[in-house]
Design an enzyme around this catalytic site. Structure first.
Site, PDB file in Angstrom:
ATOM      1  N   ALA A  59      26.757   2.076  49.212  1.00 47.53           N
ATOM      2  CA  ALA A  59      26.268   0.682  49.347  1.00 47.53           C
ATOM      3  C   ALA A  59      26.193  -0.067  50.563  1.00 47.53           C
ATOM      4  O   ALA A  59      25.696  -1.023  50.274  1.00 47.53           O
ATOM      5  CB  ALA A  59      27.365   0.044  48.341  1.00 47.53           C
ATOM      6  N   TYR A  60      26.669   0.449  51.516  1.00 48.27           N
ATOM      7  CA  TYR A  60      26.783  -0.131  52.918  1.00 48.27           C
ATOM      8  C   TYR A  60      25.300  -0.257  53.303  1.00 48.27           C
ATOM      9  O   TYR A  60      24.689   0.578  53.631  1.00 48.27           O
ATOM     10  CB  TYR A  60      27.676   0.662  53.710  1.00 48.27           C
ATOM     11  CG  TYR A  60      29.198   0.568  53.592  1.00 48.27           C
ATOM     12  CD1 TYR A  60      29.667  -0.339  52.389  1.00 48.27           C
ATOM     13  CD2 TYR A  60      30.034   1.614  54.125  1.00 48.27           C
ATOM     14  CE1 TYR A  60      31.136  -0.287  52.221  1.00 48.27           C
ATOM     15  CE2 TYR A  60      31.343   1.572  53.865  1.00 48.27           C
ATOM     16  CZ  TYR A  60      31.857   0.765  52.792  1.00 48.27           C
ATOM     17  OH  TYR A  60      33.133   0.740  52.560  1.00 48.27           O
TER      18      TYR A  60
END
Length: 340
Positions: A59-60
């Site tokens: 998700a980064y």
């Protein structure tokens, strides 16, 4: 650098890990702000310092963090412990998140591709998913281990009862057992001490601490006057809930201890964590080389018992039921006889 086993596993990791959440660009510019050149300098320095543990998540920065880390490690990937996470929303579709078997398996394949590797040393579920049966998630993780795509599994941001139930199911069904717990812990966030930390110590699970400086607050760079300045991270990403005034009182004591050691405020805050039972590794997050260099110095700081006591006392750590009940009814007679 110092090294330790991750929990009761045979996986040896550096006591300082490097988290690359800041790599890439995205919707939160105060977090995602490190380009490829700057990231390369940080990764090279981390490796030079002896860090062998690198942590990221799908998700980064919409996957950019994984892609950048994979490219920067290159042939050096074989020399490091590589960790990524799954579970946060990664797209607009209803199925683009959570811990269903479908999403876990698809996300693992996507992460492997972005990282440019055929296996993950550690795969962590990033959050608890109340919409998926726990058994389904654990089966998916075990499948990845048996397949060889993942070596070890862990959890992040789970409560003690959730993790305890999972470990019980893993043991009952002979599944790959949790090795790591990546959790928030700092001098202004000590909730972990009530239930999770005692549980993971008893279960032989190693703790990886995220945001050890509380989003940079415990670096000492913030004051009551500049806290909301536009160029500070906390003005754009004030994610961690804590009493800022109480936090400033903690920083004041950190400054005094830091002066005694000729160290920085951040180094003392990190040294306090490194001395806590159950903490295997502390995940550093840096967007500048100067920040990483300073954080690496935490290993040289050895706090006295009195300094630890002062920091413990000044940091917020209210007792919750039944903790306060059991604390008040301790058998001091027996403890004295046992020398405790």
């Amino acid at each position: 650098m110092e090294y330790t086993r991750l929990g009761n596993s045979g996986l040896v990791v550096s006591r300082l890990a490097f988290g690359v959440m800041t790599f890439g660009t995205g919707s939160v510019p105060s977090v995602y702000k490190v380009d490829m050149d700057a990231a390369g300098v940080l990764v090279d320095r981390a490796l030079e310092a002896g860090i062998n543990f690198f942590d990221t998540a799908d998700a980064y920065a919409a996957g950019q963090s994984e892609e950048m880390l994979g490219k920067l490690l290159g042939a050096r990937r074989k020399d490091v412990v590589l960790s990524t996470k799954v579970g946060m929303r990664t797209g607009e579709g209803l199925l683009d998140g959570g811990l269903s078997r479908r999403h876990v398996l698809a996300s693992a394949e996507a992460s492997l591709k972005r990282l440019g590797t055929d296996y993950l040393d550690l795969y962590i579920v990033h959050r608890f998913d109340p919409h998926t049966p726990l058994e389904e998630t654990l089966e998916a993780l075990d499948h990845l281990v048996r397949k060889g795509s993942v070596r070890y599994v862990g959890f992040s941001n789970w409560s003690a009862w959730q993790a305890a139930r999972a470990v019980g199911l893993q043991e009952r069904h002979g599944q790959a057992r949790f090795t790591a717990a990546q959790m928030y812990y700092s001098l202004v966030g000590r909730d972990l001490e009530h239930e999770v930390l005692p549980f993971v110590q008893d279960a032989g699970i190693g703790t990886m601490v995220w945001s050890p400086l509380a989003g940079g607050f415990l670096s000492g760079k913030y004051t009551r006057e500049n806290l909301q300045d536009a160029d500070h991270r906390l003005s754009g990403f004030d994610f961690l809930p804590f009493d800022k005034e109480a936090g400033f009182r903690v920083v004041e004591v950190l400054r005094e201890v830091a002066e005694a050691h000729r160290a920085s405020v951040a180094q003392v805050a990190l040294a306090w964590l490194l001395g806590k039972p159950g903490v295997s590794t502390v995940v550093l997050g840096a967007s500048k080389l100067s920040q990483l260099e300073d954080n690496l110095g935490a290993l040289k700081v050895r706090l006295s018992d009195e300094q630890v006591r002062r920091l413990d006392e000044v940091s917020p750590h209210a007792l919750y039921y039944p903790s306060w009940f059991n604390q008040q009814l301790r058998d001091t007679t027996l403890e004295k006889a046992l020398g405790r």
